[in-house]
Design a protein around this motif. Structure first.
Motif, PDB file in Angstrom:
ATOM      1  N   LEU A 255       6.326   6.424   4.386  1.00 46.68           N
ATOM      2  CA  LEU A 255       6.258   5.659   5.640  1.00 46.68           C
ATOM      3  C   LEU A 255       5.567   4.323   5.416  1.00 46.68           C
ATOM      4  CD1 LEU A 255       6.714   5.359   8.661  1.00 46.68           C
ATOM      5  CD2 LEU A 255       4.596   6.644   9.059  1.00 46.68           C
ATOM      6  N   ARG A 256       4.496   4.346   4.627  1.00 42.67           N
ATOM      7  CA  ARG A 256       3.788   3.100   4.359  1.00 42.67           C
ATOM      8  C   ARG A 256       4.681   2.117   3.592  1.00 42.67           C
ATOM      9  NH1 ARG A 256      -1.557   3.071   0.776  1.00 42.67           N
ATOM     10  NH2 ARG A 256       0.049   2.941  -0.815  1.00 42.67           N
ATOM     11  N   ASP A 257       5.416   2.623   2.599  1.00 37.65           N
ATOM     12  CA  ASP A 257       6.361   1.767   1.855  1.00 37.65           C
ATOM     13  C   ASP A 257       7.376   1.124   2.808  1.00 37.65           C
ATOM     14  OD1 ASP A 257       5.128   2.385  -0.522  1.00 37.65           O
ATOM     15  OD2 ASP A 257       6.789   3.574  -1.347  1.00 37.65           O
ATOM     16  N   CYS A 258       7.934   1.954   3.700  1.00 36.33           N
ATOM     17  CA  CYS A 258       8.951   1.454   4.646  1.00 36.33           C
ATOM     18  C   CYS A 258       8.344   0.390   5.560  1.00 36.33           C
ATOM     19  CB  CYS A 258       9.500   2.600   5.508  1.00 36.33           C
ATOM     20  SG  CYS A 258      10.486   3.778   4.575  1.00 36.33           S
ATOM     21  N   THR A 259       7.154   0.644   6.074  1.00 30.94           N
ATOM     22  CA  THR A 259       6.483  -0.291   6.973  1.00 30.94           C
ATOM     23  C   THR A 259       6.234  -1.621   6.264  1.00 30.94           C
ATOM     24  OG1 THR A 259       5.419   1.618   7.990  1.00 30.94           O
ATOM     25  CG2 THR A 259       4.511  -0.547   8.533  1.00 30.94           C
ATOM     26  N   ASN A 260       5.728  -1.542   5.015  1.00 33.35           N
ATOM     27  CA  ASN A 260       5.444  -2.753   4.236  1.00 33.35           C
ATOM     28  C   ASN A 260       6.672  -3.622   4.035  1.00 33.35           C
ATOM     29  OD1 ASN A 260       2.750  -2.418   3.834  1.00 33.35           O
ATOM     30  ND2 ASN A 260       2.955  -1.485   1.804  1.00 33.35           N
ATOM     31  N   VAL A 261       7.722  -3.031   3.515  1.00 33.26           N
ATOM     32  CA  VAL A 261       8.885  -3.865   3.179  1.00 33.26           C
ATOM     33  C   VAL A 261       9.611  -4.342   4.435  1.00 33.26           C
ATOM     34  CG1 VAL A 261       9.280  -3.129   0.800  1.00 33.26           C
ATOM     35  CG2 VAL A 261      10.275  -1.812   2.667  1.00 33.26           C
ATOM     36  N   CYS A 262       9.705  -3.478   5.432  1.00 30.59           N
ATOM     37  CA  CYS A 262      10.394  -3.911   6.650  1.00 30.59           C
ATOM     38  C   CYS A 262       9.622  -5.035   7.340  1.00 30.59           C
ATOM     39  CB  CYS A 262      10.617  -2.730   7.597  1.00 30.59           C
ATOM     40  SG  CYS A 262      11.947  -1.661   7.001  1.00 30.59           S
ATOM     41  N   GLY A 263       8.318  -4.975   7.276  1.00 30.58           N
ATOM     42  CA  GLY A 263       7.490  -6.054   7.833  1.00 30.58           C
ATOM     43  C   GLY A 263       7.852  -7.392   7.201  1.00 30.58           C
TER      44      GLY A 263
END
Ligand SMILES: Nc1ncnc2c1ncn2[C@@H]1O[C@H](COP(=O)(O)OP(=O)(O)O)[C@@H](O)[C@H]1O
Ligand SMILES: [Mg+2]
Length: 286
Positions: A255-263
């Motif tokens: 989830l953190r990976d997804c949040t980082n890159v999508c941001g």
């Protein structure tokens, strides 16, 4: 044949002619190629790209530092057979060298290595004591972890640098370049036009789906650990790769990976969302 001509030294059979050099006869910032010095399992997976230099006559030359980091430094190293321009006779690679004097290594270790076994109990005790030996063990553990991750991802067909070899705390890998043959910039340093931005995102989503489908999560994904190699996106910096099975925090990392890159993609104008990507990727998890 005249008598005179027999006076000349006859031509030697070329197979008896050695290009003689002593073992330490290499210059400053050079070493003999370490390719044959490492165990076969410490060399990259087959099929090996044609550019990998395997000759015993090759010399490694330091070309300079790419970037210093907290736990590792990245250098450019040329491996070349002197005076040869055949394919497979010369290549520039990235040498990522882990440091053994970093405390942060230990802070990260606990969550990331959960479920991973340290086989030798002496090493385990040393890790706990944070002794000098423990630091060396820790840095080579991180190097081995990134090496294994690169091999695994490469073999899955993921866009990662080809892992050439590991020697202790040093990993040699494919140098990722841009259209001009320069070091590819980190995604964070680029401002791709909309079509390329969307293409990068699609490539990333596809790569993440493959990873999740195989039970692995990058664990430190951001626009700093993605390289923009012209049209292609390449994933790097994988020592903290997380196994979805066996690591209770695996989904949190995802989830953190997804949040980082999508941001990052959203800030560049692409309408994407970390929670949505996470939900989509969950469909690939077993
Ligand atoms: N294979 C590679 N090709 C090109 N550049 C690389 C490669 N590996 C690393 N780099 C450069 O070195 C930097 C640091 O590498 P990285 O693996 O992210 O280590 P860390 O962030 O732990 O210091 C990257 O941001 C990138 O600029
Ligand atoms: Mg990095």
């Amino acid at each position: 044949m005249t008598h005179e001509s027999t006076q000349h030294t006859p031509d030697l059979d070329p197979s008896f002619v050695f290009d003689f050099r002593t073992y330490d006869d290499v210059g400053d910032g050079q070493r003999w190629s370490t390719w044959l010095a490492v165990e076969p399992l410490c060399r990259g997976p087959e099929p090996r790209p044609a550019w990998v230099v395997t000759s015993q006559a090759a010399v490694d030359t330091e070309l300079g530092i790419l970037k210093t980091g907290k736990e590792a430094d990245a250098f450019l190293v040329e491996r070349a057979v002197p005076d040869s321009d055949a394919l497979g006779a010369s290549v520039v690679m990235v040498a990522k060298r882990y440091r053994s004097n970093e405390h942060r290594t230990f802070h990260r270790a606990a969550t990331y290595t959960e479920g991973r076994s340290v086989k030798r109990s002496r090493d385990e005790r040393a890790l706990k004591r944070k002794s000098t030996w423990g630091k060396i063990v820790a840095s080579s553990e991180w190097a081995i972890s990134e090496w294994d991750a690169l091999k695994r991802c490469w073999s899955l067909g993921l866009p990662v640098p080809y892992p050439v070899q590991i020697d202790g705390t040093e990993i040699l890998m494919e140098w990722i370049t841009d259209a001009d043959g320069e070091s590819a910039p980190r995604l964070a340093q680029t401002r791709p036009e909309p079509a390329l931005l969307a293409s990068y995102y699609d490539q990333l989503r596809e790569a993440l789906a493959t990873m999740v489908g195989n039970g692995i999560v990058h664990g430190d994904l951001s626009a700093y650990n993605l390289l923009a190699a012209s049209e292609r996106l390449v994933i790097i910096d994988l020592p903290q790769i997380v196994d979805l099975a066996g690591n209770a925090a695996g989904l949190d990392f995802l989830l953190r990976d997804c949040t980082n890159v999508c941001g990052w993609f959203r800030a560049r104008g692409l309408q994407v969302d970390g929670d949505e990507l996470f939900a989509e990727l969950m469909a690939y998890a077993f």
